[in-house]
Design a protein around this motif. Structure first.
Motif, short mmCIF file in Angstrom:
data_model
loop_
_atom_site.label_atom_id
_atom_site.label_comp_id
_atom_site.label_asym_id
_atom_site.label_seq_id
_atom_site.Cartn_x
_atom_site.Cartn_y
_atom_site.Cartn_z
N MET A 1 0.85 -1.19 0.00
CA MET A 1 0.00 0.00 0.00
C MET A 1 0.89 1.24 0.00
O MET A 1 1.86 1.32 0.76
CB MET A 1 -0.91 0.01 1.23
CG MET A 1 -1.73 1.27 1.38
SD MET A 1 -2.98 1.50 0.11
CE MET A 1 -4.28 0.46 0.75
N GLN B 1 -7.93 -3.68 4.43
CA GLN B 1 -8.84 -3.56 3.30
C GLN B 1 -8.26 -2.54 2.31
O GLN B 1 -7.84 -1.45 2.70
CB GLN B 1 -10.23 -3.10 3.75
CG GLN B 1 -10.99 -4.12 4.57
CD GLN B 1 -10.69 -4.02 6.06
OE1 GLN B 1 -9.76 -3.34 6.46
NE2 GLN B 1 -11.49 -4.69 6.86
N GLY B 2 -8.26 -2.90 1.04
CA GLY B 2 -7.74 -2.00 0.02
C GLY B 2 -6.27 -2.19 -0.29
O GLY B 2 -5.76 -1.61 -1.24
N TRP B 3 -5.56 -2.98 0.52
CA TRP B 3 -4.16 -3.25 0.24
C TRP B 3 -4.06 -4.22 -0.95
O TRP B 3 -4.89 -5.10 -1.13
CB TRP B 3 -3.47 -3.87 1.46
CG TRP B 3 -3.19 -2.90 2.57
CD1 TRP B 3 -4.08 -2.05 3.15
CD2 TRP B 3 -1.95 -2.72 3.25
NE1 TRP B 3 -3.46 -1.34 4.16
CE2 TRP B 3 -2.16 -1.73 4.24
CE3 TRP B 3 -0.69 -3.29 3.13
CZ2 TRP B 3 -1.15 -1.30 5.10
CZ3 TRP B 3 0.32 -2.87 3.98
CH2 TRP B 3 0.11 -1.88 4.95
N GLN B 4 -3.02 -4.07 -1.72
CA GLN B 4 -2.78 -4.95 -2.87
C GLN B 4 -1.99 -6.18 -2.43
O GLN B 4 -1.03 -6.07 -1.67
CB GLN B 4 -2.00 -4.19 -3.95
CG GLN B 4 -1.66 -5.03 -5.16
CD GLN B 4 -0.78 -4.28 -6.15
OE1 GLN B 4 -0.46 -3.12 -5.95
NE2 GLN B 4 -0.38 -4.96 -7.21
#
Length: 300
Positions: free
Chosen positions: A1, A173-176
């Motif tokens: 991130m 949440q939202g991390w690659q």
């Protein structure tokens, strides 16, 4: 991130105020930010972003979300950089971090984000007596003089620190999700072997989770993380800062203090890395959690 710069703890920075004046004297990463409104003529003619520093630290810059091309120093990622000209104090008219911003500015409001690599006080020479931080910075028509000084905001920590991304309870949440190389051997030491990729941001966070087997009664086994990555930064083990990661060799193996490790099935350990992107980016290629192979088990 990528670091969420907007969520950092920002405040207005008066002119000529150093990080040392703010009580920041340790090694850490700081943020600077400015917003400037330009007319069409200024946006076309002001090709340079110049920094006059208190000491010979390194900055990287995003201009309207795009990486600014570094002009000087051209190789700013070696540990020996701060000893360059260390017998000479930085003059108020010396711009020791310079960038080409041609094509990155536009008419209207522009935003510039800067990551400052605060190396802390040196152990000798003039840098030992210097303040830290940016003295003056702004846009310019020329590479040799500052023609458009700007007002700056400062955050004394990365947004990831403010948001608790270095802590094990962080929500991701939202991390690659990235795939790591699990087949190649990771060298224990050496320079010039780090991954090389194009920088695509300023500061990148990685989070790795792992489990360890249960401990045997009366047996102590030391554990390490063997890391193959580019970028400069810090590492946290279960929320505890265990030191720096510096892409320049020779270190690739990092001791994991057993007092901060968790053992046994279902006991999750979290290793977090926050890395400033260098000319090689901030690319985590591989990591191995292992025991020290050259140490015998120590029994009570």
């Amino acid at each position: 991130m990528e670091d969420n710069f907007a969520k950092a703890d920002w405040y207005q920075l008066p002119r000529l105020v150093s990080l040392s004046d703010l009580g920041i004297n340790d090694f850490r990463y700081n943020l600077y930010r400015t917003k400037v409104t330009l007319d069409a003529r200024q946006a076309t003619r002001e090709h340079f972003l110049l920094f006059n520093m208190f000491t010979r630290d390194i900055v990287s810059a995003l201009v309207n979300g795009k990486q600014a091309k570094r002009l000087f120093p051209d190789h700013a990622d070696a540990q020996s950089w701060t000893t360059r000209d260390c017998f000479q104090q930085i003059r108020p008219d010396e711009y020791d971090n310079r960038f080409d911003v041609s094509g990155l500015l536009h008419e209207g409001e522009n935003e510039i984000i800067v990551v400052y690599e605060n190396l802390g006080h040196a152990h000798g020479y003039f840098p030992m007596e210097e303040l830290a931080g940016i003295r003056e910075a702004g846009l310019s028509l020329t590479e040799s003089a500052l023609t458009h000084p700007l007002e700056w905001e400062c955050a004394t920590d990365m947004a990831g620190i403010t948001l608790g991304w270095n802590l094990p309870a962080c929500q991701t949440q939202g991390w690659q999700t990235v795939s790591l190389d699990t087949a190649s051997r990771i060298p224990a030491k050496g320079n010039g072997i780090q991954p090389k990729s194009e920088p695509n941001g300023l500061f990148t966070w990685y989070r790795i989770e792992f489990e360890l087997p249960s401990r045997q009664a009366g047996v102590w086994i030391p554990w390490l993380a063997r890391i193959q990555a580019s970028g400069n930064g810090f590492m946290w083990l279960n929320g505890h800062n265990i030191g720096r990661h510096w892409e320049a060799g020779p270190q690739r193996e990092f001791f994991l203090p057993e007092c901060w490790l968790k053992f046994g099935k279902g006991q999750k350990n979290v290793l977090v890395m926050g890395l400033r992107q260098t000319a090689n980016g901030a690319d985590l290629k591989a990591i191995e959690i292992a025991t020290y192979s050259n140490m015998a088990e120590i029994r009570k």
